[in-house]
Write an enzyme that holds these catalytic residues in place. Sequence first.
Site, PDB file in Angstrom:
ATOM      1  N   ARG A 181       0.845  -1.187   0.000  1.00  0.00           N
ATOM      2  CA  ARG A 181       0.000   0.000   0.000  1.00  0.00           C
ATOM      3  C   ARG A 181       0.887   1.244   0.000  1.00  0.00           C
ATOM      4  NH1 ARG A 181      -3.820  -0.737   4.803  1.00  0.00           N
ATOM      5  NH2 ARG A 181      -5.021  -2.256   3.664  1.00  0.00           N
ATOM      6  N   GLU A 185       1.732 -17.778  19.871  1.00  0.00           N
ATOM      7  CA  GLU A 185       1.193 -18.722  18.885  1.00  0.00           C
ATOM      8  C   GLU A 185       2.348 -19.407  18.157  1.00  0.00           C
ATOM      9  OE1 GLU A 185      -2.244 -17.050  16.806  1.00  0.00           O
ATOM     10  OE2 GLU A 185      -1.441 -17.951  14.978  1.00  0.00           O
ATOM     11  N   TYR A 200     -10.627 -23.164   4.056  1.00  0.00           N
ATOM     12  CA  TYR A 200     -10.435 -22.089   5.020  1.00  0.00           C
ATOM     13  C   TYR A 200     -11.523 -21.042   4.817  1.00  0.00           C
ATOM     14  CZ  TYR A 200      -9.043 -18.270   7.828  1.00  0.00           C
ATOM     15  OH  TYR A 200      -9.096 -17.278   8.777  1.00  0.00           O
TER      16      TYR A 200
HETATM   17  C1  LIG Z   1      -5.911 -19.253  14.263  1.00  0.00           C
HETATM   18  C2  LIG Z   1      -7.119 -18.789  13.525  1.00  0.00           C
HETATM   19  C3  LIG Z   1      -7.363 -17.432  13.408  1.00  0.00           C
HETATM   20  C4  LIG Z   1      -8.494 -16.984  12.723  1.00  0.00           C
HETATM   21  N1  LIG Z   1      -8.698 -15.641  12.623  1.00  0.00           N
HETATM   22  C5  LIG Z   1      -9.781 -15.194  11.965  1.00  0.00           C
HETATM   23  C6  LIG Z   1     -10.005 -13.791  11.836  1.00  0.00           C
HETATM   24  O1  LIG Z   1      -9.239 -12.958  12.317  1.00  0.00           O
HETATM   25  N2  LIG Z   1     -11.114 -13.381  11.146  1.00  0.00           N
HETATM   26  C7  LIG Z   1     -12.003 -14.272  10.583  1.00  0.00           C
HETATM   27  O2  LIG Z   1     -12.991 -13.841   9.990  1.00  0.00           O
HETATM   28  N3  LIG Z   1     -11.812 -15.615  10.714  1.00  0.00           N
HETATM   29  C8  LIG Z   1     -10.735 -16.090  11.380  1.00  0.00           C
HETATM   30  N4  LIG Z   1     -10.543 -17.444  11.506  1.00  0.00           N
HETATM   31  C9  LIG Z   1     -11.547 -18.382  10.925  1.00  0.00           C
HETATM   32  C10 LIG Z   1     -12.688 -18.754  11.889  1.00  0.00           C
HETATM   33  O3  LIG Z   1     -12.167 -19.380  13.025  1.00  0.00           O
HETATM   34  C11 LIG Z   1     -13.666 -19.687  11.163  1.00  0.00           C
HETATM   35  O4  LIG Z   1     -14.260 -18.995  10.091  1.00  0.00           O
HETATM   36  C12 LIG Z   1     -14.800 -20.274  12.004  1.00  0.00           C
HETATM   37  O5  LIG Z   1     -14.412 -20.598  13.288  1.00  0.00           O
HETATM   38  C13 LIG Z   1     -15.332 -21.502  11.317  1.00  0.00           C
HETATM   39  O6  LIG Z   1     -16.480 -22.010  11.974  1.00  0.00           O
HETATM   40  P1  LIG Z   1     -16.927 -23.514  11.768  1.00  0.00           P
HETATM   41  O7  LIG Z   1     -18.245 -23.650  12.424  1.00  0.00           O
HETATM   42  O8  LIG Z   1     -16.823 -23.884  10.342  1.00  0.00           O
HETATM   43  O9  LIG Z   1     -15.803 -24.393  12.466  1.00  0.00           O
HETATM   44  P2  LIG Z   1     -15.360 -24.553  13.989  1.00  0.00           P
HETATM   45  O10 LIG Z   1     -15.321 -23.253  14.669  1.00  0.00           O
HETATM   46  O11 LIG Z   1     -14.122 -25.358  13.968  1.00  0.00           O
HETATM   47  O12 LIG Z   1     -16.516 -25.421  14.639  1.00  0.00           O
HETATM   48  C14 LIG Z   1     -16.610 -26.822  14.474  1.00  0.00           C
HETATM   49  C15 LIG Z   1     -17.085 -27.419  15.773  1.00  0.00           C
HETATM   50  O13 LIG Z   1     -17.380 -28.798  15.569  1.00  0.00           O
HETATM   51  C16 LIG Z   1     -16.946 -29.520  16.689  1.00  0.00           C
HETATM   52  N5  LIG Z   1     -16.740 -30.905  16.283  1.00  0.00           N
HETATM   53  C17 LIG Z   1     -15.840 -31.367  15.373  1.00  0.00           C
HETATM   54  N6  LIG Z   1     -15.906 -32.700  15.288  1.00  0.00           N
HETATM   55  C18 LIG Z   1     -16.876 -33.096  16.162  1.00  0.00           C
HETATM   56  C19 LIG Z   1     -17.391 -34.358  16.538  1.00  0.00           C
HETATM   57  N7  LIG Z   1     -16.911 -35.499  16.009  1.00  0.00           N
HETATM   58  N8  LIG Z   1     -18.368 -34.421  17.475  1.00  0.00           N
HETATM   59  C20 LIG Z   1     -18.837 -33.268  18.049  1.00  0.00           C
HETATM   60  N9  LIG Z   1     -18.374 -32.056  17.730  1.00  0.00           N
HETATM   61  C21 LIG Z   1     -17.404 -31.953  16.795  1.00  0.00           C
HETATM   62  C22 LIG Z   1     -15.677 -28.816  17.127  1.00  0.00           C
HETATM   63  O14 LIG Z   1     -15.375 -29.098  18.485  1.00  0.00           O
HETATM   64  C23 LIG Z   1     -16.044 -27.353  16.886  1.00  0.00           C
HETATM   65  O15 LIG Z   1     -16.589 -26.762  18.043  1.00  0.00           O
HETATM   66  C24 LIG Z   1      -9.397 -17.916  12.141  1.00  0.00           C
HETATM   67  C25 LIG Z   1      -9.138 -19.292  12.252  1.00  0.00           C
HETATM   68  C26 LIG Z   1      -8.005 -19.726  12.929  1.00  0.00           C
HETATM   69  C27 LIG Z   1      -7.741 -21.205  13.011  1.00  0.00           C
END
Ligand SMILES: Cc1cc2nc3c(=O)[nH]c(=O)nc-3n(C[C@H](O)[C@H](O)[C@H](O)COP(=O)(O)OP(=O)(O)OC[C@H]3O[C@@H](n4cnc5c(N)ncnc54)[C@H](O)[C@@H]3O)c2cc1C
Length: 367
Positions: free
Chosen positions: A174, A300, A348
């Site tokens: 930028r 981290e 992702y």
């Molecule tokens: C380090 C990191 C930083 C991030 N920073 C950002 C950011 O700054 N801004 C942004 O917009 N996004 C960010 N993200 C992305 C964000 O975390 C995701 O978009 C969001 O959490 C995805 O939601 P989800 O429901 O798909 O998955 P998850 O949040 O992973 O939820 C899945 C759930 O399913 C459960 N589960 C899995 N398997 C089983 C099973 N067999 N039985 C019962 N339960 C189960 C898990 O325990 C979990 O609670 C980041 C991600 C990471 C990893």
Amino acid sequence: MYDYLVVGSGLFGSVFAYEAAKRGKRVKVIDKRPHIGGNIYTEEIEGINVHKYGAHIFHTNDKRIWEYINGFVEFNRYTNSPVANYKGEIYNLPFNMNTFNKLWGVITPADAKKKIEEQKASYHIEKPQNLEEQAISLIGPDVYEKLVKGYTEKQWGRKATELPSFIIRRLPVRYTYDNNYFNDKYQGIPIGGYTKIIEKMLESELIDVELNTDFFMNKDQYLAEFPKIVYTGMIDQFFDYQYGVLEYRSLKFETEVIEEENYQGNAVVNYTDAETPYTRIIEHKHFEFGTQSKTVITKEYPKQWKKGDEPYYPMNDDKNNELYKQYKELASSYQNIIFGGRLGMYKYFDMHQVIAAALTAVEKEFA
Ligand SMILES: Cc1cc2nc3c(=O)[nH]c(=O)nc-3n(C[C@H](O)[C@H](O)[C@H](O)COP(=O)(O)OP(=O)(O)OC[C@H]3O[C@@H](n4cnc5c(N)ncnc54)[C@H](O)[C@@H]3O)c2cc1C
């Protein structure tokens, strides 16, 4: 008794459960973790909302999603402006005029552009063969050495010369004095933490939540008992890894309470040298402009993933994408199961994207 079983109380599962309950459906939500929220879960420590699974900053260009999430909680005006610490030298991110001024003393955008062109030209890289060559061809050696190399090598656990060039397709530069990391129109942090959003989504009396409950402990029973299932766990695990294991990058978090009011003066500091073993330190109170007398920080560390570890980032390279395609094909024959979220769709997603994906699933389901 229930219309839906939702496996996973992360953002995807919770949006779906909320929307289903709004339409009068009875929903059971299970999660194997001891808390709701998946990776956006925040836990209060010393009066500070700690992002347990890494720094989460909400940002989007999509007005519909911004208004949707603001319907659950109020957001503050936090703007993500991380800084890089390279062996004690501090630089602003993303690469902008503040960064270039600190690096070379240049004042105007024209001077910065000239300097970057000179830097790139000194290397004559026409067809980058690896990540190092790619980064130098985009930004020149100084920025690469101080701000890209060490960080990227720690993140991937491999030398930049051994990493493929496509990992870095572009490096945002930028030519203004603007430290705002995102270009999106809307951004902020939910006042009171992310867990509040999920609590609101799941508060309907038509929704029951059961924690510490792994789907795979009773898979057959769940499949027999529930007319429809929304599954947000790992898609390869659902199919007992029959085609092979999808790969991820993992992380390790070390959180500590510090008897100090202000540890690093910023929510996010990236450590871009190779010697520091962690990639960043998060100081959680700065996400909400906290004035508590103590502070909480999280270091981290990137980590190689192996089966059984927490899967954070899907490795969307050709090999894994091909494997995912096979699972997706198999999943399409299960009419009563919706595979969703970052693990169910092996992709992702930022938070705004996962909300959009869940709302698309909702629209399809209740059309
Ligand atoms: C380090 C990191 C930083 C991030 N920073 C950002 C950011 O700054 N801004 C942004 O917009 N996004 C960010 N993200 C992305 C964000 O975390 C995701 O978009 C969001 O959490 C995805 O939601 P989800 O429901 O798909 O998955 P998850 O949040 O992973 O939820 C899945 C759930 O399913 C459960 N589960 C899995 N398997 C089983 C099973 N067999 N039985 C019962 N339960 C189960 C898990 O325990 C979990 O609670 C980041 C991600 C990471 C990893």
